[in-house]
Design a protein around this motif. Sequence first.
Motif, PDB file in Angstrom:
ATOM      1  N   ASP A  23     -16.062 -63.159 -13.630  1.00 34.40           N
ATOM      2  CA  ASP A  23     -15.749 -64.574 -13.419  1.00 34.40           C
ATOM      3  C   ASP A  23     -15.829 -64.962 -11.943  1.00 34.40           C
ATOM      4  OD1 ASP A  23     -13.580 -63.365 -12.305  1.00 34.40           O
ATOM      5  OD2 ASP A  23     -12.135 -64.106 -13.773  1.00 34.40           O
ATOM      6  N   GLY A  24     -16.185 -63.997 -11.095  1.00 33.23           N
ATOM      7  CA  GLY A  24     -16.399 -64.333  -9.687  1.00 33.23           C
ATOM      8  C   GLY A  24     -15.129 -64.573  -8.910  1.00 33.23           C
ATOM      9  N   ARG A  25     -13.961 -64.455  -9.593  1.00 38.49           N
ATOM     10  CA  ARG A  25     -12.719 -64.701  -8.851  1.00 38.49           C
ATOM     11  C   ARG A  25     -12.341 -63.489  -8.021  1.00 38.49           C
ATOM     12  NH1 ARG A  25      -9.132 -66.053 -13.554  1.00 38.49           N
ATOM     13  NH2 ARG A  25      -7.539 -65.108 -12.272  1.00 38.49           N
ATOM     14  N   ALA A  26     -11.803 -63.733  -6.901  1.00 39.00           N
ATOM     15  CA  ALA A  26     -11.413 -62.618  -6.040  1.00 39.00           C
ATOM     16  C   ALA A  26     -10.181 -61.931  -6.625  1.00 39.00           C
ATOM     17  CB  ALA A  26     -11.096 -63.130  -4.643  1.00 39.00           C
ATOM     18  N   GLN A  27     -10.176 -60.604  -6.595  1.00 42.17           N
ATOM     19  CA  GLN A  27      -8.997 -59.886  -7.069  1.00 42.17           C
ATOM     20  C   GLN A  27      -8.420 -59.123  -5.890  1.00 42.17           C
ATOM     21  OE1 GLN A  27      -9.805 -56.592  -9.579  1.00 42.17           O
ATOM     22  NE2 GLN A  27      -7.685 -56.386 -10.241  1.00 42.17           N
ATOM     23  N   ARG A  28      -7.136 -59.217  -5.700  1.00 43.24           N
ATOM     24  CA  ARG A  28      -6.540 -58.529  -4.554  1.00 43.24           C
ATOM     25  C   ARG A  28      -6.094 -57.141  -4.960  1.00 43.24           C
ATOM     26  NH1 ARG A  28      -2.090 -62.035  -2.004  1.00 43.24           N
ATOM     27  NH2 ARG A  28      -2.954 -61.580   0.020  1.00 43.24           N
ATOM     28  N   ARG A  29      -6.366 -56.204  -4.085  1.00 42.79           N
ATOM     29  CA  ARG A  29      -5.908 -54.849  -4.366  1.00 42.79           C
ATOM     30  C   ARG A  29      -5.064 -54.380  -3.196  1.00 42.79           C
ATOM     31  NH1 ARG A  29     -10.216 -50.650  -6.345  1.00 42.79           N
ATOM     32  NH2 ARG A  29     -10.355 -50.257  -4.129  1.00 42.79           N
ATOM     33  N   LEU A  30      -4.013 -53.655  -3.503  1.00 40.77           N
ATOM     34  CA  LEU A  30      -3.205 -53.091  -2.442  1.00 40.77           C
ATOM     35  C   LEU A  30      -3.643 -51.639  -2.256  1.00 40.77           C
ATOM     36  CD1 LEU A  30      -0.678 -53.604  -0.624  1.00 40.77           C
ATOM     37  CD2 LEU A  30       0.574 -52.371  -2.372  1.00 40.77           C
ATOM     38  N   VAL A  31      -4.086 -51.312  -1.073  1.00 42.55           N
ATOM     39  CA  VAL A  31      -4.554 -49.951  -0.812  1.00 42.55           C
ATOM     40  C   VAL A  31      -3.532 -49.229   0.057  1.00 42.55           C
ATOM     41  CG1 VAL A  31      -6.402 -48.537   0.165  1.00 42.55           C
ATOM     42  CG2 VAL A  31      -6.952 -50.733  -0.934  1.00 42.55           C
ATOM     43  N   LEU A  32      -3.007 -48.119  -0.467  1.00 39.13           N
ATOM     44  CA  LEU A  32      -2.046 -47.318   0.298  1.00 39.13           C
ATOM     45  C   LEU A  32      -2.757 -46.043   0.755  1.00 39.13           C
ATOM     46  CD1 LEU A  32       0.804 -47.674  -2.326  1.00 39.13           C
ATOM     47  CD2 LEU A  32       0.891 -48.668  -0.042  1.00 39.13           C
ATOM     48  N   LYS A  33      -2.811 -45.836   2.060  1.00 35.31           N
ATOM     49  CA  LYS A  33      -3.450 -44.618   2.570  1.00 35.31           C
ATOM     50  C   LYS A  33      -2.440 -43.477   2.580  1.00 35.31           C
ATOM     51  CE  LYS A  33      -6.564 -46.578   5.978  1.00 35.31           C
ATOM     52  NZ  LYS A  33      -6.863 -46.465   7.412  1.00 35.31           N
ATOM     53  N   LEU A  34      -2.894 -42.313   2.112  1.00 31.46           N
ATOM     54  CA  LEU A  34      -2.017 -41.138   2.073  1.00 31.46           C
ATOM     55  C   LEU A  34      -2.747 -39.985   2.779  1.00 31.46           C
ATOM     56  CD1 LEU A  34      -0.434 -39.705  -1.241  1.00 31.46           C
ATOM     57  CD2 LEU A  34      -0.951 -38.336   0.741  1.00 31.46           C
ATOM     58  N   GLY A  35      -2.198 -39.499   3.886  1.00 31.84           N
ATOM     59  CA  GLY A  35      -2.815 -38.376   4.601  1.00 31.84           C
ATOM     60  C   GLY A  35      -2.008 -37.110   4.392  1.00 31.84           C
ATOM     61  N   HIS A  36      -2.692 -35.951   4.215  1.00 31.30           N
ATOM     62  CA  HIS A  36      -1.963 -34.680   4.124  1.00 31.30           C
ATOM     63  C   HIS A  36      -2.857 -33.540   4.596  1.00 31.30           C
ATOM     64  CE1 HIS A  36      -3.892 -32.824   0.583  1.00 31.30           C
ATOM     65  NE2 HIS A  36      -4.027 -34.054   0.119  1.00 31.30           N
ATOM     66  N   GLY A  37      -2.275 -32.342   4.707  1.00 30.90           N
ATOM     67  CA  GLY A  37      -2.994 -31.243   5.355  1.00 30.90           C
ATOM     68  C   GLY A  37      -3.605 -30.211   4.428  1.00 30.90           C
ATOM     69  N   LEU A  38      -3.463 -30.407   3.099  1.00 33.80           N
ATOM     70  CA  LEU A  38      -3.917 -29.353   2.186  1.00 33.80           C
ATOM     71  C   LEU A  38      -5.359 -29.559   1.731  1.00 33.80           C
ATOM     72  CD1 LEU A  38      -0.669 -29.119   0.026  1.00 33.80           C
ATOM     73  CD2 LEU A  38      -1.416 -27.538   1.823  1.00 33.80           C
ATOM     74  N   ASP A  39      -5.930 -28.485   1.206  1.00 34.66           N
ATOM     75  CA  ASP A  39      -7.283 -28.509   0.664  1.00 34.66           C
ATOM     76  C   ASP A  39      -7.269 -29.226  -0.701  1.00 34.66           C
ATOM     77  OD1 ASP A  39     -10.023 -27.005   0.849  1.00 34.66           O
ATOM     78  OD2 ASP A  39      -9.334 -26.697  -1.214  1.00 34.66           O
ATOM     79  N   THR A  40      -8.414 -29.733  -1.117  1.00 29.60           N
ATOM     80  CA  THR A  40      -8.457 -30.461  -2.400  1.00 29.60           C
ATOM     81  C   THR A  40      -8.327 -29.521  -3.611  1.00 29.60           C
ATOM     82  OG1 THR A  40     -10.857 -30.371  -2.271  1.00 29.60           O
ATOM     83  CG2 THR A  40      -9.812 -32.415  -1.542  1.00 29.60           C
ATOM     84  N   GLY A  41      -8.468 -28.193  -3.389  1.00 31.08           N
ATOM     85  CA  GLY A  41      -8.277 -27.257  -4.498  1.00 31.08           C
ATOM     86  C   GLY A  41      -6.813 -26.847  -4.662  1.00 31.08           C
TER      87      GLY A  41
END
Length: 328
Positions: A23-41
């Motif tokens: 519908d072309g309407r703008a949708q707002r998203r809240l983006v929370l950044k999360l930083g950490h020190g571990l590997d993705t595994g």
Amino acid sequence: MLVGVGVATSGFVLFERARGRDDGRAQRRLVLKLGHGLDTGHPVHEAMQFLADRLAEKSAGGMVIEIFPNGQLGSETECIEQVQRGALAMTKSSTAPLEGFVPEMAVVGIPYLFRDGEHLWRVLEGPIGRGLLRAGEGQGLRGLCYYDAGSRSFYTIDRPVLSPDDLSGLKIRVQPSRTALETVEALGGSPTPIPFGELYTALAQRLVDGAENNPPSVLTSRHAEVCKHYALDEHSAVPDVLLIGTRAWEALSPIQRRWLQEAADESVAYQRELWARATAEALAEIERQGVTIHRPDRSLFASRVEPMHREYLGTAVGDLIEQIKQAE
Ligand code: GCU
């Protein structure tokens, strides 16, 4: 496609979705950044990914957690500082470096204070643990939940640590934390604080003779490539904590806070299941990589750190120690 026309100030960012809706309407998203020190595994990273997925589902895509792993945004201490300033919305830290910001957290770092994992989790899930999650609010840090980080044991390059006497003359990397430092000192080693992300190089260059950690962290950090002995003395059980800055928390609406807390609680249950399996698998894999696993007599280590229990009884966490010792 996301176009960052909005804004913002800090680790929590409102983006406008410029395209992507029929519908072309703008949708707002809240983006929370999360930083950490571990590997993705690492199982704790997997739990945070689960949290991000659950939050996106609950909010129908309105809330997004963007995860920056592997210390991309700095060490644990640096990430905690960014969360305090509002430059980063969230981080995951071991309770060890958190002691420098929230002194009460030191109580969980006292070696051999908890009888076993069940004792630890009854305390963390009860009034003491809940109180500790809130104890940093004056410092701009709100704890959302704990993740299991098992127990920590010594791993060394050349010779095993079968008793505290074996630590004599060894430089052991510790987390930036007073209790971690004092533990290695009480056991007779030379503690050397180094950020986790710099430890592989420090070990490879033999700046230290060893370190201490739980099996999934030893494996995913590739420290087993260098250290050929792992002695399971299990001297501490410092958990990980998921933190959000109080400013970011206060910027959320009541329903957004509820979704986030629920998603965090669900990720805890998921992580606790993952952890036991991940630990057994990590130990087997570490052994397969040529590391000898030793099972020393824990009481040799526990008796050496007993004076620490007495010393801390005389500090601000003395009452908590008494309550923890008495907890069933
Ligand atoms: C564990 C813990 C991390 C911490 C690391 C360390 O892996 O989960 O949060 O950074 O130990 O020893 O520094």
